[in-house]
Design a protein around this motif. Sequence first.
Motif, PDB file in Angstrom:
ATOM      1  N   VAL A  81      47.114 -14.320 -15.196  1.00 59.27           N
ATOM      2  CA  VAL A  81      48.562 -14.479 -15.053  1.00 59.27           C
ATOM      3  C   VAL A  81      48.921 -14.339 -13.579  1.00 59.27           C
ATOM      4  O   VAL A  81      48.534 -13.364 -12.939  1.00 59.27           O
ATOM      5  CB  VAL A  81      49.323 -13.388 -15.854  1.00 59.27           C
ATOM      6  CG1 VAL A  81      50.825 -13.581 -15.706  1.00 59.27           C
ATOM      7  CG2 VAL A  81      48.928 -13.418 -17.308  1.00 59.27           C
ATOM      8  N   THR A 141      42.204 -19.203 -19.661  1.00 57.64           N
ATOM      9  CA  THR A 141      43.616 -19.581 -19.752  1.00 57.64           C
ATOM     10  C   THR A 141      44.354 -19.071 -18.522  1.00 57.64           C
ATOM     11  O   THR A 141      44.127 -17.940 -18.097  1.00 57.64           O
ATOM     12  CB  THR A 141      44.251 -18.966 -21.016  1.00 57.64           C
ATOM     13  OG1 THR A 141      43.543 -19.446 -22.164  1.00 57.64           O
ATOM     14  CG2 THR A 141      45.721 -19.324 -21.142  1.00 57.64           C
ATOM     15  N   VAL A 184      48.262 -18.587 -16.804  1.00 60.68           N
ATOM     16  CA  VAL A 184      49.725 -18.636 -16.950  1.00 60.68           C
ATOM     17  C   VAL A 184      50.330 -18.412 -15.565  1.00 60.68           C
ATOM     18  O   VAL A 184      50.178 -17.337 -14.984  1.00 60.68           O
ATOM     19  CB  VAL A 184      50.255 -17.571 -17.938  1.00 60.68           C
ATOM     20  CG1 VAL A 184      51.763 -17.721 -18.106  1.00 60.68           C
ATOM     21  CG2 VAL A 184      49.540 -17.669 -19.285  1.00 60.68           C
ATOM     22  N   THR A 217      53.639 -18.257 -13.041  1.00 54.56           N
ATOM     23  CA  THR A 217      55.083 -18.023 -13.095  1.00 54.56           C
ATOM     24  C   THR A 217      55.629 -18.102 -11.681  1.00 54.56           C
ATOM     25  O   THR A 217      54.921 -17.783 -10.725  1.00 54.56           O
ATOM     26  CB  THR A 217      55.412 -16.641 -13.706  1.00 54.56           C
ATOM     27  OG1 THR A 217      55.017 -15.609 -12.795  1.00 54.56           O
ATOM     28  CG2 THR A 217      54.705 -16.436 -15.035  1.00 54.56           C
ATOM     29  N   TYR A 235      49.701 -29.344 -18.716  1.00 58.39           N
ATOM     30  CA  TYR A 235      50.236 -28.132 -19.346  1.00 58.39           C
ATOM     31  C   TYR A 235      50.024 -28.200 -20.856  1.00 58.39           C
ATOM     32  O   TYR A 235      50.393 -29.187 -21.489  1.00 58.39           O
ATOM     33  CB  TYR A 235      51.715 -27.968 -18.982  1.00 58.39           C
ATOM     34  CG  TYR A 235      51.892 -27.791 -17.486  1.00 58.39           C
ATOM     35  CD1 TYR A 235      51.606 -26.570 -16.878  1.00 58.39           C
ATOM     36  CD2 TYR A 235      52.273 -28.859 -16.669  1.00 58.39           C
ATOM     37  CE1 TYR A 235      51.719 -26.406 -15.494  1.00 58.39           C
ATOM     38  CE2 TYR A 235      52.390 -28.696 -15.290  1.00 58.39           C
ATOM     39  CZ  TYR A 235      52.120 -27.475 -14.711  1.00 58.39           C
ATOM     40  OH  TYR A 235      52.219 -27.318 -13.354  1.00 58.39           O
ATOM     41  N   LEU A 288      50.860 -23.970 -26.067  1.00 52.52           N
ATOM     42  CA  LEU A 288      51.421 -22.796 -25.377  1.00 52.52           C
ATOM     43  C   LEU A 288      52.889 -23.027 -25.037  1.00 52.52           C
ATOM     44  O   LEU A 288      53.713 -22.119 -25.115  1.00 52.52           O
ATOM     45  CB  LEU A 288      50.622 -22.490 -24.099  1.00 52.52           C
ATOM     46  CG  LEU A 288      49.187 -21.988 -24.308  1.00 52.52           C
ATOM     47  CD1 LEU A 288      48.519 -21.699 -22.967  1.00 52.52           C
ATOM     48  CD2 LEU A 288      49.159 -20.752 -25.196  1.00 52.52           C
ATOM     49  N   CYS A 333      49.500 -22.840 -18.803  1.00 53.77           N
ATOM     50  CA  CYS A 333      50.916 -22.742 -19.121  1.00 53.77           C
ATOM     51  C   CYS A 333      51.622 -22.322 -17.831  1.00 53.77           C
ATOM     52  O   CYS A 333      51.040 -21.595 -17.024  1.00 53.77           O
ATOM     53  CB  CYS A 333      51.124 -21.681 -20.212  1.00 53.77           C
ATOM     54  SG  CYS A 333      52.834 -21.545 -20.770  1.00 53.77           S
ATOM     55  N   LEU A 337      56.600 -13.177 -21.751  1.00 53.82           N
ATOM     56  CA  LEU A 337      55.197 -13.281 -21.341  1.00 53.82           C
ATOM     57  C   LEU A 337      54.285 -12.432 -22.236  1.00 53.82           C
ATOM     58  O   LEU A 337      53.190 -12.871 -22.618  1.00 53.82           O
ATOM     59  CB  LEU A 337      55.096 -12.841 -19.869  1.00 53.82           C
ATOM     60  CG  LEU A 337      53.866 -13.241 -19.094  1.00 53.82           C
ATOM     61  CD1 LEU A 337      53.571 -14.724 -19.239  1.00 53.82           C
ATOM     62  CD2 LEU A 337      54.051 -12.889 -17.615  1.00 53.82           C
TER      63      LEU A 337
END
Length: 289
Positions: free
Chosen positions: A42, A123, A125, A127, A176, A180, A244, A281
Motif C-alpha cells: 500500500v 497486489t 494499492v 493512494t 486497474y 478490486l 488498485c 482501505l
Amino acid sequence: MEDRTITEAGTGRFDADAYYKVLLNCVRQIEEKTDFVPDVAVVLGSGLGHFVDAMEVVAEIPYREIDGFPVSTVAGHQGKLVFGMVGGKKTAAMQGRVHYYEGYDVHDVVIPIRVLKLLGAGTAVFTNAVGAINTEYRPGDFVVLRDHISSFMPSPLVGENVSELGERFTPVTDLYDEGLRELAVSIGREKEIRVHSGVFLQVTGPQYETPAEIRMFRLLGADTVGMSTAIEATAAKHMGMRICAINCVTNMAAGINDSSPSHEEVTAIANKAGKDFSTLLTELITRMD
Ligand code: HPA
C-alpha cells in the motif's frame, strides 16, 4: 551512501543490470531487518499516512536506513515502511513516497514498488491526493481508478528492459483490477462514503495546473489530476501485479471554482478524510482475496 549510478558509464543510458542490483540490494537490507513477507503493498499519499494506525504493526523501517531507497522531501510525507497485518492480510505500507517533481529520475520513483514486489507483494494499492476536474466530485470524496492518462509523464519502462522484472512491451489495457474497483465502490455504498469510479491524469507538478490545462484535461476525459500514482502503477503492471488505486479529492482543480489549490489545503482535507480513508482501505484489504 553507496554509488547507485543507474546509467551506463559514458553513455548516459539507463543500465538495467545496475538498476536490478540496486533493487536486490534494497530487498536484502529489508530482509536483514525483518522476515515479514507482504502479500499487499500500500502506498500512502499526502496526508493519508494515518492508515498505519489501523495496522497491527510488526516492523518499521525508515527509508533512510535502506541504502538505495529514495527518500521523500515533501512536508506531510513521513518516509518509512510499515509492515503488519490488516484484517488478516500481510501488508507493507509505505508511509510517504517520492515524486518525480522532487528531481528523482522516473526509474527511481518506482524503486519502492519494485522492491515491494520482489519482497513478495502480488497486489498493489496506490493512494494519492488529487484535484477534481469532474464537477460532480467534491473535496473529501474518493475516486477508485478505472483508467489513467500518463501521456504527460515519462515512462518508467524507458531504457533497456529489466527482463528479470517483466517484458519489453507491457499491455496496460486493464491496468486497474475490475474486481478490486467494484469492491471499493460497494464498500463506499455500504459505509456511506462517497466513492466514484473515474479516470485519473498524472502531471509532473510541482506547480498546480492552469485553468486552461484543466479545460484541456477535461476534454481528454480526465476526472481527476495529481502528481503521482500512474507511473508507479505502470511499473507495477510491468511486474504483473494486481493493481488498485484510490484518489482522495482534496480540492477542485484550478478554474473549476474561485479558489486556487494549496499544499496546506491538500494535506488538511486529506487528514480530515483520514477516518473514511482508513475505513475504506481497511475493508478493501480485509475483503480482497
Ligand atoms: N493538481 C495536481 N495535484 C494535486 C492537486 C491538484 O489540484 N490536488 C492535490 N494534488
